[in-house]
Design an enzyme around this catalytic site. Structure first.
Site, PDB file in Angstrom:
ATOM      1  N   HIS A  49       8.001   9.120  -6.348  1.00 11.00           N
ATOM      2  CA  HIS A  49       9.223   8.105  -6.860  1.00 11.00           C
ATOM      3  C   HIS A  49       9.198   7.423  -6.803  1.00 11.00           C
ATOM      4  CE1 HIS A  49       9.941   7.320  -2.386  1.00 11.00           C
ATOM      5  NE2 HIS A  49      11.146   6.615  -2.503  1.00 11.00           N
ATOM      6  N   ASP A  50       8.306   6.201  -6.335  1.00  9.07           N
ATOM      7  CA  ASP A  50       7.572   4.851  -5.910  1.00  9.07           C
ATOM      8  C   ASP A  50       6.966   4.433  -6.546  1.00  9.07           C
ATOM      9  OD1 ASP A  50      10.435   3.533  -5.768  1.00  9.07           O
ATOM     10  OD2 ASP A  50      10.032   3.257  -3.700  1.00  9.07           O
ATOM     11  N   LYS A 103       5.804   1.449  -8.409  1.00  7.13           N
ATOM     12  CA  LYS A 103       5.599   0.189  -7.961  1.00  7.13           C
ATOM     13  C   LYS A 103       3.726  -0.244  -7.615  1.00  7.13           C
ATOM     14  CE  LYS A 103       9.767   0.239  -4.315  1.00  7.13           C
ATOM     15  NZ  LYS A 103       9.710   0.635  -3.343  1.00  7.13           N
ATOM     16  N   HIS A 140      10.343  -0.757 -11.174  1.00 11.66           N
ATOM     17  CA  HIS A 140       9.091  -0.354 -11.376  1.00 11.66           C
ATOM     18  C   HIS A 140       9.588   1.370 -11.392  1.00 11.66           C
ATOM     19  CE1 HIS A 140      12.411   0.177  -7.810  1.00 11.66           C
ATOM     20  NE2 HIS A 140      11.499   1.715  -7.197  1.00 11.66           N
ATOM     21  N   HIS A 200      15.661   7.320  -9.977  1.00  9.25           N
ATOM     22  CA  HIS A 200      16.062   7.594  -8.263  1.00  9.25           C
ATOM     23  C   HIS A 200      17.222   5.904  -8.195  1.00  9.25           C
ATOM     24  CE1 HIS A 200      12.807   5.156  -7.876  1.00  9.25           C
ATOM     25  NE2 HIS A 200      13.224   4.677  -6.830  1.00  9.25           N
ATOM     26  N   HIS A 201      17.030   5.131  -8.641  1.00 12.47           N
ATOM     27  CA  HIS A 201      18.091   3.588  -8.919  1.00 12.47           C
ATOM     28  C   HIS A 201      19.060   4.159  -9.445  1.00 12.47           C
ATOM     29  CE1 HIS A 201      15.581   2.067  -5.515  1.00 12.47           C
ATOM     30  NE2 HIS A 201      14.597   2.340  -6.768  1.00 12.47           N
ATOM     31  N   ASP A 207      16.624   8.266   0.066  1.00 12.21           N
ATOM     32  CA  ASP A 207      15.790   6.865  -0.532  1.00 12.21           C
ATOM     33  C   ASP A 207      16.334   5.716  -0.019  1.00 12.21           C
ATOM     34  OD1 ASP A 207      13.075   5.318  -0.631  1.00 12.21           O
ATOM     35  OD2 ASP A 207      14.672   4.670  -3.351  1.00 12.21           O
TER      36      ASP A 207
HETATM   37  P1  C2E Z   1      12.743   0.747  -0.457  1.00  5.74           P
HETATM   38  O1  C2E Z   1      13.029  -1.325  -0.048  1.00  5.74           O
HETATM   39  O2  C2E Z   1      11.927   1.327  -0.716  1.00  5.74           O
HETATM   40  O3  C2E Z   1      14.111   0.208  -0.851  1.00  5.74           O
HETATM   41  C1  C2E Z   1      15.267   1.252  -1.750  1.00  5.74           C
HETATM   42  C2  C2E Z   1      16.600   2.093  -1.666  1.00  5.74           C
HETATM   43  O4  C2E Z   1      17.387   1.584  -0.539  1.00  5.74           O
HETATM   44  C3  C2E Z   1      17.491   0.272  -2.248  1.00  5.74           C
HETATM   45  O5  C2E Z   1      17.272   0.168  -3.546  1.00  5.74           O
HETATM   46  C4  C2E Z   1      18.875  -0.393  -1.968  1.00  5.74           C
HETATM   47  O6  C2E Z   1      19.553   1.178  -2.985  1.00  5.74           O
HETATM   48  C5  C2E Z   1      18.800   0.574  -0.514  1.00  5.74           C
HETATM   49  N1  C2E Z   1      18.685  -0.192   0.286  1.00  5.74           N
HETATM   50  C6  C2E Z   1      17.698  -0.907   0.849  1.00  5.74           C
HETATM   51  N2  C2E Z   1      18.193  -1.791   1.921  1.00  5.74           N
HETATM   52  C7  C2E Z   1      19.161  -2.315   1.868  1.00  5.74           C
HETATM   53  C8  C2E Z   1      19.926  -3.164   1.929  1.00  5.74           C
HETATM   54  O7  C2E Z   1      19.313  -3.406   2.642  1.00  5.74           O
HETATM   55  N3  C2E Z   1      21.231  -2.779   2.338  1.00  5.74           N
HETATM   56  C9  C2E Z   1      21.895  -2.073   1.150  1.00  5.74           C
HETATM   57  N4  C2E Z   1      23.195  -2.117   0.721  1.00  5.74           N
HETATM   58  N5  C2E Z   1      20.775  -1.564   0.445  1.00  5.74           N
HETATM   59  C10 C2E Z   1      19.170  -1.614   1.126  1.00  5.74           C
HETATM   60  P2  C2E Z   1      16.558  -1.614  -4.734  1.00  5.74           P
HETATM   61  O8  C2E Z   1      17.588  -2.508  -4.398  1.00  5.74           O
HETATM   62  O9  C2E Z   1      16.398  -0.912  -5.554  1.00  5.74           O
HETATM   63  O10 C2E Z   1      15.883  -1.438  -4.262  1.00  5.74           O
HETATM   64  C11 C2E Z   1      13.983  -1.221  -4.617  1.00  5.74           C
HETATM   65  C12 C2E Z   1      13.215  -1.798  -4.410  1.00  5.74           C
HETATM   66  O11 C2E Z   1      12.945  -3.039  -5.013  1.00  5.74           O
HETATM   67  C13 C2E Z   1      13.733  -1.982  -2.543  1.00  5.74           C
HETATM   68  O12 C2E Z   1      12.683  -0.077  -2.025  1.00  5.74           O
HETATM   69  C14 C2E Z   1      12.016  -2.755  -2.115  1.00  5.74           C
HETATM   70  O13 C2E Z   1      10.945  -2.274  -1.713  1.00  5.74           O
HETATM   71  C15 C2E Z   1      12.648  -3.793  -2.708  1.00  5.74           C
HETATM   72  N6  C2E Z   1      13.650  -4.603  -2.483  1.00  5.74           N
HETATM   73  C16 C2E Z   1      15.232  -4.580  -3.079  1.00  5.74           C
HETATM   74  N7  C2E Z   1      15.287  -5.689  -2.469  1.00  5.74           N
HETATM   75  C17 C2E Z   1      14.270  -6.000  -1.441  1.00  5.74           C
HETATM   76  C18 C2E Z   1      14.120  -7.368  -1.152  1.00  5.74           C
HETATM   77  O14 C2E Z   1      14.990  -8.914  -0.872  1.00  5.74           O
HETATM   78  N8  C2E Z   1      13.431  -8.486  -0.772  1.00  5.74           N
HETATM   79  C19 C2E Z   1      12.091  -7.670  -0.612  1.00  5.74           C
HETATM   80  N9  C2E Z   1      10.536  -8.249  -0.590  1.00  5.74           N
HETATM   81  N10 C2E Z   1      12.044  -6.211  -1.834  1.00  5.74           N
HETATM   82  C20 C2E Z   1      13.284  -5.759  -1.794  1.00  5.74           C
HETATM   83 FE    FE Z   2      11.922   2.980  -5.676  1.00  5.08          FE
END
Ligand code: C2E
Ligand code: FE
Ligand code: SIN
Ligand code: SIN
Length: 526
Positions: free
Chosen positions: A380-381, A384, A409, A435-436, A464
């Site tokens: 799925h990712d 990245k 991504h 997936h998003h 996810d």
């Molecule tokens: P991921 O870390 O695998 O997170 C997948 C999804 O989990 C996120 O999609 C979001 O829907 C949910 N999620 C993860 N952490 C949180 C959280 O603290 N609060 C809430 N409400 N939801 C959360 P999303 O937002 O589309 O992000 C996709 C990817 O982008 C993430 O995959 C991560 O790799 C990156 N990402 C998102 N936000 C940040 C950030 O603030 N800092 C960094 N370094 N990466 C981020």
């Molecule tokens: Fe993703």
């Protein structure tokens, strides 16, 4: 309540971690030494976005151009207009863009006459970011102008870096994916061996003759010529097909074959290459390419990955296993390549596969469809691989520019997989793409809503987020169990398909068992 409100924010980490020590190079161009002195005083000891400044000086347009021609990494030019001629500075701006073809470096013009702005057309055509009268450049204003401009330079560089990584990664991974899936279409061992050779030749653009040899037993078996069988051979070797390796060839390649079999990996020699992989039944598979093969380190990694894939394919062919089982293994391996870039998601891909299966079954999908989802979900990712480390590994929250890079991504993963022919990879492409997306239509990248989103992607969206919240990520700690479950519950009907959320809670014990079984090495949920 919007889930986004819950992001845990750590302000102290608001900087780029990967290259934090590299200074920003800023070129001061002015014919008046005082301006250099004043500017250095104003900017000298300040950090911008966690990186110090390195200030360079040029005292004429000519000198400025020479400096810019010799140094590609200058981020910003503070450019005087009137120097050796009325328009010396404007000439520099034009030459930078048109002759040096440097569209990255940011330019702030500094004019001596307040109120005399350069023509708008000049500003636009030479991509000049700001102009200021020198009298206006108090320490604070200069700082603000420089900070804003460096920020846009950083964003430009991130996008540039992403473009380069993509070109490299996509070429490599796509080739491996395509090559692997076309091998699966081969039925007999012989055709399989031929397919391997052809795909490897295409992968590496080589013309040399090649042999595919199976050796039963260990190194000692080589003493008995009959232990080797040439499965397939090209060019001058083709007479060896289905026969043992001749003593001439054996003698010639023997040292590297021994080394490959002893150490269990491929051997790259100056004038030939021996690819190695071992089947579970113990037979060694050797792929010998005769002639110099110029391989970059990245190419070697690809060859190694390819050989590993081939060994699985070969084993399964021998075992008459389901073709799609093999593809699933390969997908794991490909996903591992991707996940290797994100150390904090260790067992993530395993769990995603199992969550996908459990949820698909709970939703009443037939076994076969659930298996496809299980096999496809680890990719799925995959997109990245195209996200620069500075964004992917950033310890804190992303700013808007980084976020928009991160969001690519989904589209990237789709682009990488969409042309694949195998059913699992097609499903993987859709999952990567969607997936998003959110049930209420406010997700990305296509803003699909409801059942316009593929079911496999609606399933993986829940899996996810559940997994991301339950575990530590480089940018957030793990959440306590109850808060994770609340978030999933709250997302029912807004972020997530209500039916998938219901299936999730109906199978919670299984879901939590999976989480326990494939725990991350670090960063467990509280
Ligand atoms: P991921 O870390 O695998 O997170 C997948 C999804 O989990 C996120 O999609 C979001 O829907 C949910 N999620 C993860 N952490 C949180 C959280 O603290 N609060 C809430 N409400 N939801 C959360 P999303 O937002 O589309 O992000 C996709 C990817 O982008 C993430 O995959 C991560 O790799 C990156 N990402 C998102 N936000 C940040 C950030 O603030 N800092 C960094 N370094 N990466 C981020
Ligand atoms: Fe993703
Ligand atoms: C100068 O600052 O050298 C003259 C005024 C200008 O740059 O336009
Ligand atoms: C100076 O020349 O030192 C002051 C800046 C200007 O040229 O207006």
């Amino acid at each position: 309540m919007e889930l986004e409100d819950d992001w845990l924010i750590d302000d102290s980490a608001d900087e780029l971690s990967a290259d934090a020590i590299e200074p920003w190079q800023v070129l001061i161009v002015d014919d008046e030494p005082d301006i250099h002195r004043v500017t250095r005083l104003a900017l000298g000891n300040i950090d911008f976005l966690g990186r110090p400044l390195a200030l360079l000086s040029a005292y004429s347009g000519r000198e400025a151009l020479a400096t810019l021609a010799a140094n590609d990494d200058i981020a910003l030019v503070l450019l005087d207009v009137v120097m050796e001629s009325e328009e010396a500075g404007l000439k520099v701006a034009r030459a930078v863009r048109e002759e040096l073809q440097n569209h990255r470096v940011r330019i702030i013009l500094r004019t001596g006459q307040p109120g005399v702005a350069p023509e708008r057309q000049v500003i636009e055509s030479y991509d000049i970011n700001d102009y200021k009268a020198k009298t206006e450049l108090t320490r604070d204003k200069l700082y603000t102008a420089v900070l804003g401009t460096l920020r846009s330079y950083r964003d430009i560089m991130l996008i540039e870096q992403q473009r380069q990584m993509l070109a490299a990664n996509r070429r490599g991974l796509l080739k491996v994916i395509e090559a692997s899936s076309s091998i699966f279409q081969q039925q007999s061992i012989r055709r399989f061996a031929q397919g391997v050779l052809e795909q490897l030749q295409a992968l590496l653009f080589f013309e040399q003759e090649a042999l595919y040899v199976v050796v039963k037993g260990g190194v000692a078996a080589l003493e008995d010529q009959g232990a080797t069988t040439v499965l397939y051979a090209t060019g001058g070797f083709s007479a060896l097909c289905d026969k043992p390796l001749s003593s001439d060839e054996l003698a010639r390649f023997r040292p590297s074959i021994d080394a490959a079999m002893l150490h269990g990996h491929s051997v790259f020699e100056d004038d030939y290459f021996v690819g190695f992989f071992r089947s579970h039944q113990g037979a060694a598979n050797l792929l010998i390419i005769d002639g110099p093969v110029a391989l970059s380190t990245a190419d070697r990694d690809l060859v190694e990955l390819f050989c590993r894939n081939v060994s699985i394919a070969f084993e399964n062919l021998m075992l008459r296993a389901e073709v799609e089982d093999t593809q699933r293994d390969i997908i794991y391996r490909l996903s591992e390549v991707v996940e290797n870039r994100s150390p904090d998601t260790g067992q993530h891909i395993r769990r995603m596969a199992e969550f996908g299966w459990v949820l698909a079954r709970a939703l009443g999908l037939p076994d076969e469809d659930a298996e496809i989802i299980r096999a496809a979900s680890p990719l799925h990712d995959v997109g990245k691989v195209g996200i620069p480390d500075a964004v992917l590994h950033k310890p804190g929250p992303l700013d808007a520019a980084e976020r928009s890079i991160m969001d690519t991504h989904a589209q990237l993963g789709y682009t990488m997989l969409k042309d694949a022919k195998a059913r699992i990879l097609k499903t993987a492409a859709v999952i990567a793409h969607q997936h998003h997306e959110r049930w209420d239509g406010t997700g990305y990248p296509q803003k699909l809503a409801g059942t316009d989103i593929a079911l496999a992607a609606r399933i993986m969206a829940v899996a996810d987020v559940y997994d991301a919240l339950s575990h530590t990520r480089c940018y957030k700690p793990a959440w306590p169990r109850e808060e994770v479950l609340d978030a999933i519950r709250l997302g029912r009907g807004s972020q997530f398909d209500p039916a998938v959320v219901d299936a999730f809670f109906a199978s919670l014990p299984e879901i939590e068992a999976i989480r326990e079984r494939w725990r991350d090495d670090t960063g467990e949920a509280a």
